[in-house]
Design a protein around this motif. Sequence first.
Motif, mmCIF file in Angstrom:
data_model
loop_
_atom_site.group_PDB
_atom_site.id
_atom_site.type_symbol
_atom_site.label_atom_id
_atom_site.label_comp_id
_atom_site.label_asym_id
_atom_site.label_seq_id
_atom_site.Cartn_x
_atom_site.Cartn_y
_atom_site.Cartn_z
ATOM 1 N N TYR A 6 0.819 -1.211 0.000
ATOM 2 C CA TYR A 6 0.000 0.000 0.000
ATOM 3 C C TYR A 6 0.854 1.263 0.000
ATOM 4 N N THR A 43 -4.577 6.828 2.305
ATOM 5 C CA THR A 43 -5.489 6.895 1.163
ATOM 6 C C THR A 43 -5.748 5.502 0.610
ATOM 7 N N GLN A 44 -4.691 4.713 0.467
ATOM 8 C CA GLN A 44 -4.823 3.354 -0.060
ATOM 9 C C GLN A 44 -5.648 2.476 0.879
#
Length: 75
Positions: A6, A43-44
């Motif tokens: 990620y 965010t991921q």
Amino acid sequence: RGLRSYGFIAHDPAVRRAVCVQQPVVCEHPASPASLGFEVLATQVAGLKSLRRSGVWTRLAHAGPRVALEAPSCA
């Protein structure tokens, strides 16, 4: 099966400076490489396109005063 990446958090002197003043690096140094890495990672994980566009980053940076629990011993 494997692991999904990620993102990563870059080695960044801003992290040490933020720790010495007992503040999150994303608040103390929001444009630092480590802060940007945390943003990409968050965010991921959250499945968002951008934390900045969603307003999460702004709310975090303006969350109010933070209380230091004990004095750091930073050299």
